[in-house]
Scaffold this motif. Sequence first.
Motif, mmCIF file in Angstrom:
data_model
loop_
_atom_site.group_PDB
_atom_site.id
_atom_site.type_symbol
_atom_site.label_atom_id
_atom_site.label_comp_id
_atom_site.label_asym_id
_atom_site.label_seq_id
_atom_site.Cartn_x
_atom_site.Cartn_y
_atom_site.Cartn_z
ATOM 1 N N ALA A 215 -26.142 -90.459 49.341
ATOM 2 C CA ALA A 215 -26.618 -89.079 48.593
ATOM 3 C C ALA A 215 -25.690 -88.380 48.085
ATOM 4 O O ALA A 215 -26.046 -87.799 46.786
ATOM 5 C CB ALA A 215 -27.567 -88.515 49.869
ATOM 6 N N ALA A 216 -24.549 -88.172 48.864
ATOM 7 C CA ALA A 216 -23.516 -87.326 48.351
ATOM 8 C C ALA A 216 -22.936 -87.947 47.169
ATOM 9 O O ALA A 216 -22.580 -87.282 45.841
ATOM 10 C CB ALA A 216 -22.694 -86.998 49.483
ATOM 11 N N ARG A 217 -22.467 -89.240 47.207
ATOM 12 C CA ARG A 217 -21.605 -89.935 46.142
ATOM 13 C C ARG A 217 -22.480 -90.139 44.818
ATOM 14 O O ARG A 217 -22.266 -89.764 43.692
ATOM 15 C CB ARG A 217 -21.321 -91.321 46.591
ATOM 16 N N GLU A 218 -23.779 -90.633 45.115
ATOM 17 C CA GLU A 218 -24.646 -90.922 43.746
ATOM 18 C C GLU A 218 -25.612 -89.788 43.146
ATOM 19 O O GLU A 218 -25.884 -89.818 42.023
ATOM 20 C CB GLU A 218 -25.645 -92.012 44.193
ATOM 21 N N HIS A 219 -25.662 -88.658 44.015
ATOM 22 C CA HIS A 219 -26.620 -87.563 43.584
ATOM 23 C C HIS A 219 -26.169 -86.082 43.911
ATOM 24 O O HIS A 219 -26.565 -85.255 43.438
ATOM 25 C CB HIS A 219 -27.982 -87.765 44.352
ATOM 26 N N GLY A 220 -24.722 -86.071 44.288
ATOM 27 C CA GLY A 220 -23.937 -84.704 44.276
ATOM 28 C C GLY A 220 -24.768 -83.753 45.463
ATOM 29 O O GLY A 220 -24.081 -82.611 45.089
ATOM 30 N N VAL A 221 -25.493 -84.242 46.419
ATOM 31 C CA VAL A 221 -25.991 -83.212 47.234
ATOM 32 C C VAL A 221 -24.760 -83.059 48.327
ATOM 33 O O VAL A 221 -24.176 -83.804 48.619
ATOM 34 C CB VAL A 221 -27.191 -83.640 47.699
ATOM 35 N N SER A 222 -25.077 -81.872 48.953
ATOM 36 C CA SER A 222 -24.295 -81.704 50.361
ATOM 37 C C SER A 222 -25.250 -82.055 51.504
ATOM 38 O O SER A 222 -26.515 -81.892 51.217
ATOM 39 C CB SER A 222 -24.153 -79.947 50.616
ATOM 40 N N VAL A 223 -24.647 -82.719 52.351
ATOM 41 C CA VAL A 223 -25.439 -83.308 53.549
ATOM 42 C C VAL A 223 -24.975 -82.982 54.864
ATOM 43 O O VAL A 223 -23.501 -82.992 55.019
ATOM 44 C CB VAL A 223 -25.177 -84.843 53.303
ATOM 45 N N VAL A 224 -25.671 -82.616 55.744
ATOM 46 C CA VAL A 224 -25.416 -82.626 57.156
ATOM 47 C C VAL A 224 -26.249 -83.693 57.770
ATOM 48 O O VAL A 224 -27.489 -83.828 57.706
ATOM 49 C CB VAL A 224 -26.057 -81.306 57.794
ATOM 50 N N GLY A 225 -25.486 -84.689 58.572
ATOM 51 C CA GLY A 225 -26.193 -85.608 59.314
ATOM 52 C C GLY A 225 -25.875 -85.693 60.597
ATOM 53 O O GLY A 225 -24.684 -85.249 61.197
ATOM 54 N N VAL A 226 -26.925 -85.877 61.456
ATOM 55 C CA VAL A 226 -26.740 -85.692 62.954
ATOM 56 C C VAL A 226 -27.280 -86.840 63.925
ATOM 57 O O VAL A 226 -28.026 -87.770 63.216
ATOM 58 C CB VAL A 226 -27.767 -84.488 63.408
ATOM 59 N N THR A 227 -26.294 -87.313 64.742
ATOM 60 C CA THR A 227 -26.583 -88.333 65.491
ATOM 61 C C THR A 227 -26.370 -87.926 67.071
ATOM 62 O O THR A 227 -25.527 -87.022 67.124
ATOM 63 C CB THR A 227 -25.747 -89.544 65.365
ATOM 64 N N LEU A 228 -27.061 -88.731 67.907
ATOM 65 C CA LEU A 228 -26.429 -88.589 69.423
ATOM 66 C C LEU A 228 -25.691 -89.545 69.772
ATOM 67 O O LEU A 228 -25.035 -89.603 70.911
ATOM 68 C CB LEU A 228 -28.019 -88.676 70.307
ATOM 69 N N SER A 229 -25.108 -90.241 68.820
ATOM 70 C CA SER A 229 -24.296 -91.373 69.436
ATOM 71 C C SER A 229 -22.654 -91.088 68.845
ATOM 72 O O SER A 229 -22.486 -90.806 67.607
ATOM 73 C CB SER A 229 -24.452 -92.747 68.655
ATOM 74 N N GLN A 230 -21.912 -90.988 69.876
ATOM 75 C CA GLN A 230 -20.487 -90.496 69.613
ATOM 76 C C GLN A 230 -19.754 -91.541 68.687
ATOM 77 O O GLN A 230 -19.038 -91.415 67.744
ATOM 78 C CB GLN A 230 -19.720 -90.357 71.035
ATOM 79 N N GLU A 231 -20.139 -93.105 69.022
ATOM 80 C CA GLU A 231 -19.614 -94.064 68.505
ATOM 81 C C GLU A 231 -19.892 -94.109 66.819
ATOM 82 O O GLU A 231 -18.931 -94.332 66.064
ATOM 83 C CB GLU A 231 -19.893 -95.352 69.012
ATOM 84 N N GLN A 232 -21.303 -93.711 66.834
ATOM 85 C CA GLN A 232 -21.559 -93.745 65.154
ATOM 86 C C GLN A 232 -20.853 -92.644 64.422
ATOM 87 O O GLN A 232 -20.443 -92.808 63.326
ATOM 88 C CB GLN A 232 -23.095 -93.315 65.407
#
Length: 430
Positions: A215-232
Motif C-alpha cells: 500500500a505504501a510503495r504502490e499507492h503512497g499511503v501512510s500505514v500503521v500495522g498492528v500485530t500481536l506477534s513479536q517475531e512478525q
Amino acid sequence: MADAAQRLRSVAEQVLGAPLPVRLKAWDGSQAGPPDAPALVVRNRRALRHMLFKPGELGLARAWVAGDLDVEGDLYTTLDVMAGLVWERGEDDRTLLQALRDPAVRAAVRDLLKLAGPPFPPAPPREEARRPRRRLHTRHTDKRAISHHYDVGNDFYEIVLGPSMVYSCAYWEDGGTLESAQRDKLELICAKLGLREGRRLLDVGCGWGSMAIHAAREHGVSVVGVTLSQEQAVYARKRIADEGLTDKVEIRVQDYRDVTDGPFDAISSIGMAEHVGAEQYLEYARQLFALLKPGGRLLNHQIARRPQCDESAYEVDAFIDAYVFPDGELAPIGTTVTQLERAGFEVRDVESIREHYARTLRRWVVNLEADWDRAVRLTSPGRARVWLLYMAASALAFERNRIGVNQVLAVRTPESGAAGLPPRPRTWHG
C-alpha cells in the motif's frame, strides 16, 4: 501370527457401521483392506492409546502429530474419504455410545484395548496448545494464542508462504504464480479501499508487513500495522527498512483494541477476524468503525463456515483449536455482515473467493513438502506434520464448500448518505 491390521479394521467397521475405504498397515507388518487404496499406517500401539483416551478428532490428531499414525499414498484422497466416513456423518448415523450397545462392537473394543498395550494415556505431543480454563479473547489470552501460531520461526513461514510472505488467500488468474496471485490480492484490496497518495491506512493483523509495504510503495499511503506477534513485527520492520519505507509505515506490537490514534481513511483486516471470537466480534466491529473517518472504508477478509440449523451447537474444530489456531472461531458470512451493520457500517460488497483459497493452500503444501527436511529442522517433526495436515485438510474443506472465504467491503457512511463509491463498485475506482 501378525493380525493387528485385520483386528483394527474389524473394530473400525463395527464402530462406524460401514466398510473402511482405506487400507490399514499395522506395526506388526500386517495389512488389511483394499490393496489399491491409500493406506493408514499405525506405526505403534501408542496411536491406539491416543485414540482410546481421546476418542474422535483430537485422538487422531495426537497420533498424527506424534508420528504414530501416517498415510501412504495420496494424502488428499485419504483425507477426503475419511472425512466422509468419520467427520461428516449425518444425524441418523450411530454415535459411539449407540454403537457400544451392540455386543459385537463391545467385543471388538475389548480386543482393541488388548491391542493398545499399557492402560494409561500417552502424553499429548508438545506442539499441542496447553491452556488452563479461562475466559477467552482477553488481551492476554489473544496474545498467547497468536504467539502459538505465528511465533514458530519466520524461516519456517518463508518455506511455506514463499517470497510474498502473505498468509491469506491469494487471488488467482490462469497461469499465475503464488507470488503474482498474492500481489493481485493485495492490489485488489487497495483498489476496494480506494487508496491513494495522502491517505492513511490501518492494517489490523499486519503479519509480516506485505499489505503495508504494498500500500505504501504502490499507492503512497501512510500505514500503521498492528500485530500481536513479536517475531512478525521484527521481520516486517526489517522489510520496511530494506524498502526505504520507514517514513511511510509504522509496525506496532499492539492489540487492535488499544489503537487510539485514529481517524484513518481506510482499514484492512486480512485473515485476522477469525481470531476475534463470537463474543468479542461486535466490539471488534465497533472499534474499527470508531477508528474510521466518515466515508472511510473497511475491507474485512475472513474465513466463514456454513451455518447450522442450531447455531448454539457450533463447536470449534478440535484439531485446529489444539494445534493450529487456539481460540479461533468461524462464523457464517451472514453473521459477520449483521455484526458489521450493527456496529454502524454500511456493507457495500461481499465477494466470495473460496476456490482461490483451495488453490493457495495446495501451493503452500507443495512448498512445505519440497523443503520438508529443512522445515523439520527449523521447527520440529510434529510442527511440520501439523501444518501439512491442516493445510491439506483445509484445501479440501474449501473445495467441498464446507468453509469459504469472503472479502466484505463496508463503509462508515456519513449522515449525508454519500458513501463515496462509484455507482458500479466492481470497477473499484477510488
